[in-house]
Design a protein around this motif. Sequence first.
Motif, PDB file in Angstrom:
ATOM      1  N   PHE A 250       0.850  -1.189   0.000  1.00  0.00           N
ATOM      2  CA  PHE A 250       0.000   0.000   0.000  1.00  0.00           C
ATOM      3  C   PHE A 250       0.883   1.234   0.000  1.00  0.00           C
ATOM      4  O   PHE A 250       2.061   1.191   0.372  1.00  0.00           O
ATOM      5  CB  PHE A 250      -0.950   0.014   1.209  1.00  0.00           C
ATOM      6  N   GLU A 251       0.330   2.323  -0.445  1.00  0.00           N
ATOM      7  CA  GLU A 251       0.989   3.634  -0.422  1.00  0.00           C
ATOM      8  C   GLU A 251      -0.111   4.662  -0.227  1.00  0.00           C
ATOM      9  O   GLU A 251      -0.814   5.042  -1.170  1.00  0.00           O
ATOM     10  CB  GLU A 251       1.760   3.894  -1.721  1.00  0.00           C
ATOM     11  N   LEU A 252      -0.283   5.092   1.020  1.00  0.00           N
ATOM     12  CA  LEU A 252      -1.428   5.922   1.384  1.00  0.00           C
ATOM     13  C   LEU A 252      -0.997   7.124   2.212  1.00  0.00           C
ATOM     14  O   LEU A 252      -0.014   7.072   2.952  1.00  0.00           O
ATOM     15  CB  LEU A 252      -2.443   5.095   2.191  1.00  0.00           C
ATOM     16  N   GLU A 253      -1.778   8.184   2.121  1.00  0.00           N
ATOM     17  CA  GLU A 253      -1.465   9.407   2.859  1.00  0.00           C
ATOM     18  C   GLU A 253      -2.107   9.395   4.241  1.00  0.00           C
ATOM     19  O   GLU A 253      -3.216   8.893   4.434  1.00  0.00           O
ATOM     20  CB  GLU A 253      -1.952  10.639   2.086  1.00  0.00           C
ATOM     21  N   GLU A 254      -1.399   9.976   5.178  1.00  0.00           N
ATOM     22  CA  GLU A 254      -1.903  10.161   6.537  1.00  0.00           C
ATOM     23  C   GLU A 254      -2.458  11.583   6.648  1.00  0.00           C
ATOM     24  O   GLU A 254      -1.686  12.551   6.636  1.00  0.00           O
ATOM     25  CB  GLU A 254      -0.770   9.956   7.545  1.00  0.00           C
ATOM     26  N   PRO A 255      -3.780  11.753   6.738  1.00  0.00           N
ATOM     27  CA  PRO A 255      -4.358  13.100   6.754  1.00  0.00           C
ATOM     28  C   PRO A 255      -3.833  13.993   7.873  1.00  0.00           C
ATOM     29  O   PRO A 255      -3.716  15.207   7.687  1.00  0.00           O
ATOM     30  CB  PRO A 255      -5.861  12.823   6.930  1.00  0.00           C
ATOM     31  N   LEU A 256      -3.500  13.423   9.025  1.00  0.00           N
ATOM     32  CA  LEU A 256      -3.054  14.239  10.150  1.00  0.00           C
ATOM     33  C   LEU A 256      -1.747  14.961   9.858  1.00  0.00           C
ATOM     34  O   LEU A 256      -1.576  16.122  10.229  1.00  0.00           O
ATOM     35  CB  LEU A 256      -2.897  13.359  11.401  1.00  0.00           C
TER      36      LEU A 256
ATOM     37  N   PRO B 245      -0.085   5.571  12.581  1.00  0.00           N
ATOM     38  CA  PRO B 245      -0.591   6.370  11.463  1.00  0.00           C
ATOM     39  C   PRO B 245      -1.980   5.895  11.033  1.00  0.00           C
ATOM     40  O   PRO B 245      -2.246   4.691  11.011  1.00  0.00           O
ATOM     41  CB  PRO B 245       0.441   6.139  10.355  1.00  0.00           C
ATOM     42  N   TYR B 246      -2.850   6.835  10.735  1.00  0.00           N
ATOM     43  CA  TYR B 246      -4.232   6.566  10.321  1.00  0.00           C
ATOM     44  C   TYR B 246      -4.360   7.064   8.881  1.00  0.00           C
ATOM     45  O   TYR B 246      -4.390   8.257   8.631  1.00  0.00           O
ATOM     46  CB  TYR B 246      -5.175   7.306  11.265  1.00  0.00           C
ATOM     47  N   LEU B 247      -4.419   6.142   7.927  1.00  0.00           N
ATOM     48  CA  LEU B 247      -4.293   6.449   6.506  1.00  0.00           C
ATOM     49  C   LEU B 247      -5.631   6.379   5.784  1.00  0.00           C
ATOM     50  O   LEU B 247      -6.521   5.605   6.156  1.00  0.00           O
ATOM     51  CB  LEU B 247      -3.310   5.468   5.852  1.00  0.00           C
ATOM     52  N   TYR B 248      -5.739   7.164   4.702  1.00  0.00           N
ATOM     53  CA  TYR B 248      -6.996   7.171   3.932  1.00  0.00           C
ATOM     54  C   TYR B 248      -6.814   6.469   2.597  1.00  0.00           C
ATOM     55  O   TYR B 248      -5.936   6.815   1.801  1.00  0.00           O
ATOM     56  CB  TYR B 248      -7.480   8.600   3.698  1.00  0.00           C
ATOM     57  N   ASP B 249      -7.663   5.495   2.355  1.00  0.00           N
ATOM     58  CA  ASP B 249      -7.663   4.677   1.129  1.00  0.00           C
ATOM     59  C   ASP B 249      -8.761   5.186   0.201  1.00  0.00           C
ATOM     60  O   ASP B 249      -9.827   4.587   0.087  1.00  0.00           O
ATOM     61  CB  ASP B 249      -7.885   3.214   1.532  1.00  0.00           C
ATOM     62  N   HIS B 250      -8.493   6.305  -0.474  1.00  0.00           N
ATOM     63  CA  HIS B 250      -9.528   6.952  -1.292  1.00  0.00           C
ATOM     64  C   HIS B 250     -10.043   6.047  -2.405  1.00  0.00           C
ATOM     65  O   HIS B 250     -11.249   5.980  -2.661  1.00  0.00           O
ATOM     66  CB  HIS B 250      -8.987   8.243  -1.904  1.00  0.00           C
ATOM     67  N   SER B 251      -9.161   5.342  -3.074  1.00  0.00           N
ATOM     68  CA  SER B 251      -9.566   4.488  -4.197  1.00  0.00           C
ATOM     69  C   SER B 251     -10.251   3.205  -3.742  1.00  0.00           C
ATOM     70  O   SER B 251     -10.891   2.528  -4.538  1.00  0.00           O
ATOM     71  CB  SER B 251      -8.341   4.120  -5.048  1.00  0.00           C
TER      72      SER B 251
ATOM     73  N   GLY C 123       0.080  14.538   6.587  1.00  0.00           N
ATOM     74  CA  GLY C 123       0.393  14.672   5.176  1.00  0.00           C
ATOM     75  C   GLY C 123       1.473  13.708   4.721  1.00  0.00           C
ATOM     76  O   GLY C 123       1.822  13.669   3.536  1.00  0.00           O
ATOM     77  N   ASN C 124       2.010  12.898   5.636  1.00  0.00           N
ATOM     78  CA  ASN C 124       3.019  11.908   5.275  1.00  0.00           C
ATOM     79  C   ASN C 124       2.409  10.772   4.469  1.00  0.00           C
ATOM     80  O   ASN C 124       1.237  10.426   4.651  1.00  0.00           O
ATOM     81  CB  ASN C 124       3.676  11.325   6.528  1.00  0.00           C
TER      82      ASN C 124
END
Length: 243
Positions: A68-74, A154-160, A76-77
């Motif tokens: 996976f390669e996802l952004e952490e909204p808190l 880290p809490y990441l968002y999986d938009h797709s 931006g990492n």
Amino acid sequence: MASVTALHPPSSTIARLGSNCRSLVSPSPLPVYRFARRRRNSSTKLLVVRAARTESKSVSLGSRAPDFELEEPLTGNVWKLEDFESYPALLVMFICNHCPFVKHLKKDIVKLTTIYMKKGLGVVAISSNSIVTHPQDGPVFMAEDARNLNYPFPYLYDHSQDVARDYGAVCTPEFYLFKKDGRRPFELVYHGQFDDSRPSNNVTVTGRDLSLAIDCVLSGQPIPPNQKPSVGCSIKWHPEGNV
């Protein structure tokens, strides 16, 4: 990517387990209700609403952790699976903001992960819910949730929603525990529930099932095969044509 660190001491709400990895406890009733009041013709009526209940599906133990390669909204990492390669074990959790099953466990998830991250466990949480249908699960609110609850992971968002599909995730919360053996890829050893507690079933939250599995992994012992599925709200998939 720098590893995350734990900040708090163990909580009494997390069950203390012995060094022996024993079989898991028996199931408990799973009724979940939500109540709302509706005013009609100046009278108040009590409505009973059942929260959507979905069980995690069987996933082959021994399978490798999908990338996976996802952004952490808190922060931006951007986090990748390879950022956790140095850990002996990795816990991947699919959670969200609004689900009553997740809300029921959130504080204890923080306590449990804080304890085990001190012992070397890698932890990451992912939200894959559609913000088309559930805007309250979007990145802005995810960052707020992570900040307010002081998530040590880290809490990441999986938009797709591709990562949820790759893992076979169908509900929140859903837990995947992987072990690392030298240079070999992460291998799935536990895919089950946090414990027997559910909203409104009056069973105390202990984290027993998941903590037992983690103890076994970190001590090099085999994990009991009778793993009970996680139970929660279904992942909210994007409506067709909306990604």
